[in-house]
Design an enzyme around this catalytic site. Structure first.
Site, PDB file in Angstrom:
ATOM      1  N   HIS A 175       0.802  -1.229   0.000  1.00 41.63           N
ATOM      2  CA  HIS A 175       0.000   0.000   0.000  1.00 41.63           C
ATOM      3  C   HIS A 175       0.838   1.284   0.000  1.00 41.63           C
ATOM      4  O   HIS A 175       0.292   2.366   0.157  1.00 41.63           O
ATOM      5  CB  HIS A 175      -1.029   0.007   1.144  1.00 41.63           C
ATOM      6  N   ASP A 261       7.601   3.411   0.765  1.00 43.92           N
ATOM      7  CA  ASP A 261       8.743   2.777   1.430  1.00 43.92           C
ATOM      8  C   ASP A 261      10.056   2.972   0.673  1.00 43.92           C
ATOM      9  O   ASP A 261      11.130   2.693   1.213  1.00 43.92           O
ATOM     10  CB  ASP A 261       8.469   1.277   1.630  1.00 43.92           C
TER      11      ASP A 261
HETATM   12  P1  NAD Z   1       2.345 -11.044  12.603  1.00 45.26           P
HETATM   13  O1  NAD Z   1       3.429 -11.956  13.087  1.00 45.26           O
HETATM   14  O2  NAD Z   1       1.681 -10.133  13.568  1.00 45.26           O
HETATM   15  O3  NAD Z   1       1.189 -11.903  11.906  1.00 45.26           O
HETATM   16  C1  NAD Z   1       1.469 -12.928  11.027  1.00 45.26           C
HETATM   17  C2  NAD Z   1       0.580 -14.136  11.308  1.00 45.26           C
HETATM   18  O4  NAD Z   1       1.100 -15.221  10.547  1.00 45.26           O
HETATM   19  C3  NAD Z   1       0.560 -14.600  12.791  1.00 45.26           C
HETATM   20  O5  NAD Z   1      -0.774 -14.664  13.258  1.00 45.26           O
HETATM   21  C4  NAD Z   1       1.192 -15.979  12.741  1.00 45.26           C
HETATM   22  O6  NAD Z   1       0.642 -16.895  13.693  1.00 45.26           O
HETATM   23  C5  NAD Z   1       0.886 -16.401  11.313  1.00 45.26           C
HETATM   24  N1  NAD Z   1       1.727 -17.496  10.845  1.00 45.26           N
HETATM   25  C6  NAD Z   1       3.031 -17.742  11.085  1.00 45.26           C
HETATM   26  N2  NAD Z   1       3.406 -18.891  10.490  1.00 45.26           N
HETATM   27  C7  NAD Z   1       2.321 -19.392   9.852  1.00 45.26           C
HETATM   28  C8  NAD Z   1       2.071 -20.532   9.042  1.00 45.26           C
HETATM   29  N3  NAD Z   1       3.035 -21.425   8.778  1.00 45.26           N
HETATM   30  N4  NAD Z   1       0.826 -20.727   8.562  1.00 45.26           N
HETATM   31  C9  NAD Z   1      -0.151 -19.835   8.826  1.00 45.26           C
HETATM   32  N5  NAD Z   1       0.011 -18.734   9.580  1.00 45.26           N
HETATM   33  C10 NAD Z   1       1.237 -18.515  10.079  1.00 45.26           C
HETATM   34  O7  NAD Z   1       2.979 -10.216  11.399  1.00 45.26           O
HETATM   35  P2  NAD Z   1       2.452  -8.852  10.720  1.00 45.26           P
HETATM   36  O8  NAD Z   1       3.152  -7.701  11.355  1.00 45.26           O
HETATM   37  O9  NAD Z   1       0.978  -8.846  10.641  1.00 45.26           O
HETATM   38  O10 NAD Z   1       3.061  -9.003   9.252  1.00 45.26           O
HETATM   39  C11 NAD Z   1       2.668 -10.060   8.398  1.00 45.26           C
HETATM   40  C12 NAD Z   1       3.354  -9.910   7.046  1.00 45.26           C
HETATM   41  O11 NAD Z   1       2.760  -8.835   6.311  1.00 45.26           O
HETATM   42  C13 NAD Z   1       4.834  -9.565   7.136  1.00 45.26           C
HETATM   43  O12 NAD Z   1       5.534 -10.275   6.142  1.00 45.26           O
HETATM   44  C14 NAD Z   1       4.872  -8.085   6.858  1.00 45.26           C
HETATM   45  O13 NAD Z   1       6.117  -7.667   6.359  1.00 45.26           O
HETATM   46  C15 NAD Z   1       3.775  -7.974   5.824  1.00 45.26           C
HETATM   47  N6  NAD Z   1       3.201  -6.646   5.590  1.00 45.26           N
HETATM   48  C16 NAD Z   1       2.862  -6.360   4.299  1.00 45.26           C
HETATM   49  C17 NAD Z   1       2.287  -5.147   3.986  1.00 45.26           C
HETATM   50  C18 NAD Z   1       1.897  -4.869   2.537  1.00 45.26           C
HETATM   51  O14 NAD Z   1       1.334  -3.830   2.238  1.00 45.26           O
HETATM   52  N7  NAD Z   1       2.170  -5.775   1.604  1.00 45.26           N
HETATM   53  C19 NAD Z   1       2.056  -4.203   4.997  1.00 45.26           C
HETATM   54  C20 NAD Z   1       2.383  -4.528   6.316  1.00 45.26           C
HETATM   55  C21 NAD Z   1       2.954  -5.772   6.614  1.00 45.26           C
END
Ligand code: NAD
Length: 472
Positions: A175, A261
């Site tokens: 985003h 970013d």
């Molecule tokens: P988080 O750790 O709070 O949440 C991630 C979730 O994934 C957790 O609930 C965890 O239990 C789950 N998880 C871990 N291993 C798993 C598996 N094998 N199977 C299923 N679920 C599993 O992390 P977050 O801060 O919410 O970030 C999540 C991802 O999103 C990161 O990679 C972050 O960099 C990315 N992100 C992307 C954007 C974007 O715009 N694309 C923005 C923000 C964050």
């Protein structure tokens, strides 16, 4: 109205999941859909399931929710698979960063030129890349016609990897491009009058088109930049850096404005240490990627996670209570951005800004819209290989994704001095992962300004890969 099956992998990422569920609630054409929430953390999964079901009920939709800890069960029969999982969690990233710092690598070895985002690991997070491929392989078997919508980082490496290795339909989303609006607002240009494009790779996008009714707005930006006083820059939070001194400086070198970013993903000039960070990204944090900035972010995330768990318990205990009221009340202590997001969940006139649900609506119901997508280049950006994932504007409709012509083209300075070096780092990281070869990570570190000897690089890589066993 179409009923589709959507599954969210890593659904315990509460803020993200509730944003998506709220968007589905506001998209009439998807109201009869089935949403499967999948996560390996049962506590988080249960909490999100309770809250999502309640939100959808209060928003008067017919959405059906189910939850599972099994990937195969979640993927089977899906039309859309949204991946937001972070394998190993923030704890894994912190451990790797700590080992790196112990060996003299400020902010850890995954922090690299043009890749400074603190939860965007590309060198050591092989568990995450393996999981991307596992989802793709599961989809090939159990939902071969489905779309995979990638949100979890690293989006650039992940999209390139999956598209090279799998035949599934797949697209990456981020985003960061919304910061174009902050640039326009600062210059006094209304967003409705803007004609804009960004192009590049994920977390490395550049404002190549910036016009108002045919008028090029770059002279206006140039005027702003020439009068910019860096000493007056005061960010409201660590992420508030779109109009920071770093942006103005990058503009003067590259000739285009870096967006979102990209401002963080600059070279070492802006990142050597805390003082340098504060000079370019403002005090007191010096960007989200400083020690202080990342601590701030993680505290906010922690508060949101705790609030989510508490809210779900309250709803389980008092099923008749209004979730809307509890959310508005509960978010009062959070920072401006998080509080605004909470209020937005129930605001029918405002979508979250995440692109996933509008994308599904465009594909399924033909509600054509413009998106910024991560997909294979296929000639969109000149001078870059076709099989590299780029981030570009596209119109999406029921026939699929139609990338816009990038006009004007990106200047040589951006392609040669930013994109190509960044792409080479992506290729190195993927080769090391594909071969599961830590020796290649040592080679990458030998080109890192923090490395003072071969022994230093060998020692840090040895300790990370020995201590983390199954994770890497
Ligand atoms: P988080 O750790 O709070 O949440 C991630 C979730 O994934 C957790 O609930 C965890 O239990 C789950 N998880 C871990 N291993 C798993 C598996 N094998 N199977 C299923 N679920 C599993 O992390 P977050 O801060 O919410 O970030 C999540 C991802 O999103 C990161 O990679 C972050 O960099 C990315 N992100 C992307 C954007 C974007 O715009 N694309 C923005 C923000 C964050």
């Amino acid at each position: 109205m179409s009923a589709v099956n959507i599954c969210i992998i890593g659904a315990g990422s509460a803020v993200f999941s509730l944003r998506l569920v709220s968007d589905i609630c506001k998209t009439k054409g998807l109201h009869k859909s089935k949403v499967t929430l999948m996560d390996i953390d049962e506590g988080r999964l249960e909490a999100v399931h309770v809250l999502a079901s309640k939100l959808a009920e209060e928003m008067k939709t017919d959405l059906k929710f189910s939850k599972t800890t099994e990937l195969e069960e979640a993927v089977a029969g899906s039309d859309f698979v949204i991946n937001t999982a972070l394998v190993g969690g923030h704890g894994f990233l912190d451990r790797i960063r700590t080992i790196g710092e112990k060996h003299g690598y400020y902010r850890g070895i995954d922090t690299q030129e043009f890749n400074m985002v603190s939860d965007y690991y590309t060198l050591t997070n092989w568990n995450q890349l393996s999981f991307f491929l596992k989802i793709a392989e599961t989809m090939e078997r159990l939902a071969p016609e489905a779309w995979m919508l990638q949100a979890a980082n690293p989006v650039f490496e992940g999209t390139t990897l999956i598209r090279r290795k799998s035949k599934i339909r797949m697209i990456g989303f981020c985003h960061g491009h919304y910061d174009v609006m902050e640039v326009a607002e600062t210059l006094g240009v209304h967003k409705d009058e803007l004609d804009w494009q960004v192009a590049g790779v994920n977390h490395g996008i550049w404002l190549n088109r910036f016009r108002r009714r045919g008028e090029d707005l770059y002279p206006l930006f140039e005027k702003y930049a020439s009068k910019f006083d860096a000493s007056e820059f005061r960010p409201s939070n660590p992420f508030n850096i779109q109009m920071s001194p770093a942006t103005i400086d990058m503009y003067s070198f590259y000739g285009l404005v870096p967006i979102g970013d990209t401002v963080r993903n600059s070279g070492w000039k802006y990142h050597y240490d805390q003082d340098t960070l504060e000079k370019w990204y403002g005090s007191p944090w010096g960007s989200p990627d400083s020690e202080l900035g990342w601590k701030w972010y993680k505290e906010q995330l922690g508060e949101v996670t705790n609030a989510t768990l508490a809210l779900s318990k309250a709803i389980e205990q008092f099923p008749g209570a209004s979730l809307e009221k509890l959310i508005i009340e509960g978010s009062k202590g959070l920072s401006g951005d998080f509080a605004r997001e909470a209020a937005q969940l129930y605001d029918r006139n405002s979508m979250s800004g995440e692109q996933h649900i509008p994308f599904i609506d465009a594909i399924v119901n033909g509600n054509s819209a413009r998106f910024i997508v991560n997909t294979l280049n296929q000639g969109a950006i000149k001078g870059i290989d076709d099989d590299v994932a780029v981030e570009v504007p596209a119109i999406v409709d029921s026939d699929g994704i139609h990338i816009e012509e990038i006009e004007p083209a990106l200047p040589e300075r951006v392609v040669q001095w930013y994109l190509k070096p960044r792409i080479l780092r992506m290729e190195w990281a993927l080769e090391a992962f594909n071969e599961r070869n830590p020796e290649l990570i040592i080679e990458i570190l030998l080109r890192d300004p923090r490395t003072k000897s071969y022994e230093q690089a060998k020692a840090v890589v040895g300790e990370i890969f020995d201590s983390e066993g199954e994770y890497v």
